[in-house]
Design an enzyme around this catalytic site. Structure first.
Site, PDB file in Angstrom:
ATOM      1  CE  LYS A  38      -0.423   0.187   5.095  1.00 41.30           C
ATOM      2  NZ  LYS A  38      -1.356   0.419   6.164  1.00 41.30           N
ATOM      3  CE1 TYR A 270      10.945  31.955   3.434  1.00 44.93           C
ATOM      4  CE2 TYR A 270      10.824  29.610   3.325  1.00 44.93           C
ATOM      5  CZ  TYR A 270      10.860  30.755   2.620  1.00 44.93           C
ATOM      6  OH  TYR A 270      10.331  30.876   1.424  1.00 44.93           O
TER       7      TYR A 270
END
Length: 379
Positions: A38, A270
């Protein structure tokens, strides 16, 4: 791969996948093994990993969504495929037509798969899921008799064949947790009832990766292995990958985009959560949270650059992050940065990143984004 070094890429060692499947089969020698592929094989590439797992002896493949199961069929992958995450109105008919075993947790799902079987003129293969204590999908013990009775009736009319009875552990990654034995007892009782009522399942299964490794009494007819197939330890408490006889299959690499000297007191990324302490050299790694690098690892994530493990300096941005190399470090643009791998050359592992981000290694490998090319080795 092109001769030009890619910005960032993930190398997937398919020999490691094969070796992990063999090691897991040795842990459960009397049971079949389902390789769970999956979420694009936990980020490793579902089709290539499915083939490698089958080559190593996996007799079943497991997916969450129908679309994941269909993608395997589209790629020409044969053999048994099971899919367990269904919602009302799902593509049941296509699943029946494409020989996918489907999970049923309630009467609504049984009714929809019966309708699909009638529409196709074929018998649907279904597996009844019991909720033995996880509290997610699966049928509660109080409703089990009704679901089993309906499944027996559906078998009698020829619309379905019940190929499996199964469940899932809540705390198998915590050896000794009291819920483990409680769930095993509930599973045995619910399976026993279904068999008494006339169901003859091909496989009974509850063991996931950690249970496969640590709980032989849970192996029954089939073990479902997900993260362990890819060589990642299902829990640090159980041991490292190496201690469990597994080898991580994914190595995430990037090409250093820029190296520059900056003065002390220079803010980095940042918010200037990191400021250089002295004159130093910075390296720009062109991978960020859009590629799956966890922003929660800002200031803590490790990366091997220039022969040494460095730490993310400041915030991880969408497409890039910075490491402080120290003054005079011999690193140049175009050099290789290893974000994580098996650890053979001293590089960080996915588990190291999990600790840095306050998460689990499952998430680290699974979150690597689709714009990061997978390069499969030993195909």
């Amino acid at each position: 791969m092109n001769e030009t070094p890619p910005r960032v890429h993930a190398e997937i060692d398919l020999d490691a996948v094969r070796g992990n499947v063999r090691a897991l089969r040795e842990r459960a020698p009397r049971a079949e093994l389902m390789a769970v592929v999956k979420s694009d094989a936990y980020g490793h590439g579902a089709v290539a990993c499915a083939r490698a797992a089958q080559e190593a002896g996996a007799t079943w493949l497991g997916t969450a969504t129908p679309q994941e199961a269909f993608a395997l069929r589209d790629a020409g992958i044969e053999g048994r495929v099971m899919c367990w995450l269904w919602t009302p109105g799902g593509p049941w008919q296509e699943a029946v037509e494409r020989d996918v075993d489907v999970a049923v947790s309630g009467l609504w799902a049984l009714e929809e798969v019966r309708a699909a079987a009638r529409a196709t003129g074929r018998t649907a293969r279904i597996q009844l899921k019991a909720d033995t204590g996880l509290g997610r999908n699966g049928c509660q013990p109080a409703d089990w008799a009704e679901l089993v009775g309906a499944a027996v009736a559906a078998e009698a009319e020829g619309t379905v064949e019940v190929t499996g009875l199964w469940s899932h552990f809540a705390c198998a990654d915590e050896p000794g947790h009291p819920s483990i034995q409680l769930q095993l007892t509930a599973f045995r009782e619910m399976v026993g009832y279904a068999q008494k009522e006339g169901l003859e399942p091909e496989v009974r299964h509850i063991a996931n990766s950690p249970a496969t490794l640590t709980l032989p009494e849970s192996h029954f007819d089939l073990v479902r292995c997900g993260i362990a197939v890819y060589g990642v330890s299902p829990a640090p408490e159980l041991g490292t990958s190496a201690q469990l006889g597994l080898r991580p299959a994914m190595t995430l690499k990037a090409s250093v985009a820029l190296v520059k000297d900056v003065p002390g007191g220079h803010g980095v990324s940042y918010g200037h959560h990191y400021t250089t302490l002295c004159d130093t050299r910075l390296a720009l790694i062109p991978a960020g949270y859009a590629d799956g690098i966890p922003r929660h690892a800002s200031g803590t994530g490790p990366v091997l650059v220039g022969g040494a493990v460095r730490t993310v300096a400041g915030r991880v941005a969408m497409d890039q992050f910075v490491v402080d190399l120290g003054p005079g470090a011999d690193v140049r643009s175009g050099d290789e940065a290893v974000i994580f791998g098996p650890g053979d050359a001293g590089e960080p592992t996915a588990e190291d990143w999990a600790r840095a981000a306050g998460t689990i290694a499952y998430e680290i490998v699974t979150r690597i984004g689709s714009r990061v090319p997978r390069v499969h080795l030993h195909v």
